[in-house]
Design an enzyme around this catalytic site. Structure first.
Site, PDB file in Angstrom:
ATOM      1  N   GLU A 161      52.599  42.814  55.872  1.00 35.98           N
ATOM      2  CA  GLU A 161      52.866  41.855  54.812  1.00 35.98           C
ATOM      3  C   GLU A 161      54.331  41.434  54.929  1.00 35.98           C
ATOM      4  O   GLU A 161      55.230  42.282  54.983  1.00 35.98           O
ATOM      5  CB  GLU A 161      52.633  42.470  53.433  1.00 35.98           C
ATOM      6  CG  GLU A 161      51.189  42.848  53.160  1.00 35.98           C
ATOM      7  CD  GLU A 161      51.029  43.535  51.808  1.00 35.98           C
ATOM      8  OE1 GLU A 161      52.028  43.612  51.048  1.00 35.98           O
ATOM      9  OE2 GLU A 161      49.928  44.004  51.514  1.00 35.98           O
ATOM     10  N   ASP A 206      57.960  43.338  41.140  1.00 40.58           N
ATOM     11  CA  ASP A 206      58.668  44.232  42.052  1.00 40.58           C
ATOM     12  C   ASP A 206      59.756  45.033  41.358  1.00 40.58           C
ATOM     13  O   ASP A 206      60.406  44.562  40.431  1.00 40.58           O
ATOM     14  CB  ASP A 206      59.271  43.422  43.203  1.00 40.58           C
ATOM     15  CG  ASP A 206      58.192  42.831  44.097  1.00 40.58           C
ATOM     16  OD1 ASP A 206      57.408  43.621  44.635  1.00 40.58           O
ATOM     17  OD2 ASP A 206      58.128  41.602  44.234  1.00 40.58           O
ATOM     18  N   TYR A 213      43.575  44.324  47.222  1.00 40.04           N
ATOM     19  CA  TYR A 213      44.779  45.133  47.066  1.00 40.04           C
ATOM     20  C   TYR A 213      44.722  45.803  45.694  1.00 40.04           C
ATOM     21  O   TYR A 213      44.823  45.132  44.671  1.00 40.04           O
ATOM     22  CB  TYR A 213      45.999  44.217  47.183  1.00 40.04           C
ATOM     23  CG  TYR A 213      47.355  44.887  47.251  1.00 40.04           C
ATOM     24  CD1 TYR A 213      47.652  46.063  46.555  1.00 40.04           C
ATOM     25  CD2 TYR A 213      48.379  44.326  48.006  1.00 40.04           C
ATOM     26  CE1 TYR A 213      48.884  46.652  46.615  1.00 40.04           C
ATOM     27  CE2 TYR A 213      49.645  44.897  48.074  1.00 40.04           C
ATOM     28  CZ  TYR A 213      49.887  46.063  47.372  1.00 40.04           C
ATOM     29  OH  TYR A 213      51.126  46.647  47.427  1.00 40.04           O
TER      30      TYR A 213
END
Length: 261
Positions: A44, A55, A170
């Protein structure tokens, strides 16, 4: 069989993440090469963005370093093109946020992905309800739209997440940001079992996976293990000289994941 399908067909796959342009666009290709040399099955490549809301500090700071070095979307596609020329069989996924992916139009972005040899796209902040913003354009050129499931994704929601998804699912194993904590193994096993009962695509688990031991445990139940912040930390520590340390950690992680095959 697509590159992503081939990668997961071998057994549990190691999926690695770095931020494109960190520490500079010129340094990123060597780090990508190190991931391949270390045995990563899927890579990725993060598209730097000013507000990476999903994040934690490690990847937030990587985004700031990349943007500070002048990294543009054009640089990311240049890096991807070079990667594809050098590594024709390793899947490459772009991961990021809607703004850089849609600001010129989804058809433009999808065409650039196709031209650069990108296999899939993870867009953190476009939910299934807004699939029209990006999904049709990607599917039209054969690029996988890879969606996220979380601990709060119930059975009804999962069906919406899976609709139009391809490549892999995911699973975000914690209800939080990247790199800060890891879910208990028992909760991961329970969640993966539920996801695999409904999904017809591989399920990869990420968020908070930092060590080979953690990766090995998850690989026993999931189709893939995603590691990002631990690798991004090495880039932060070593800068333009990060390739060696990244290769070493990737090799240890790959050996752990592949031992579950």
């Amino acid at each position: 069989m697509t590159r992503l399908e081939s990668a997961f067909a071998k057994g549990p796959a190691l999926v690695t993440f770095i931020t494109g342009g960190d520490p500079t666009p010129e340094a990123t290709p060597a780090v990508l090469d190190a991931l391949v040399e270390g045995g990563a099955d899927v890579i990725e490549l993060g598209m730097p963005f000013t507000d990476p809301m999903a994040d934690g500090p490690a990847i937030q700071n990587a985004n700031l370093r990349a943007l500070g070095a002048g990294t543009k979307t054009a640089d990311i596609f240049h890096i991807a093109t070079r990667f594809r020329e050098k590594h024709p069989n390793v899947p490459l996924v772009l991961m990021g946020y809607a703004n850089p992916m849609t600001t010129r139009g989804s058809e433009w972005f999808a065409a650039e992905c196709k031209k650069a040899g990108v296999d899939g796209v993870i867009c953190v902040d476009i939910p299934p309800e807004e699939d029209a913003e990006l999904g049709p354009a990607l599917r039209a050129v054969g690029v996988s739209l890879i969606r996220l499931a979380t601990p709060t994704t119930d059975a009804a929601r999962l069906l919406a997440v899976l609709e139009g998804s391809s490549g892999f699912l995911y699973y975000v194993s914690v209800a939080g940001i990247t790199g800060m904590q890891q879910a208990a193994q028992a909760s991961i096993e329970e969640a993966v079992a539920k996801l695999k009962a409904k999904a017809t695509i591989p399920v990869a688990v990420g968020f908070g996976v930092r060590t080979p031991e953690q990766a090995a445990a998850i690989a026993k139940v999931a189709d893939g293990v995603v590691v990002g912040s631990a690798l991004v930390d090495l880039v932060a520590q070593h800068g333009a000289n990060a390739a060696g340390p990244v290769r070493d950690l990737t090799r240890a992680l790959a050996d752990a994941v592949h031992s579950a095959r």
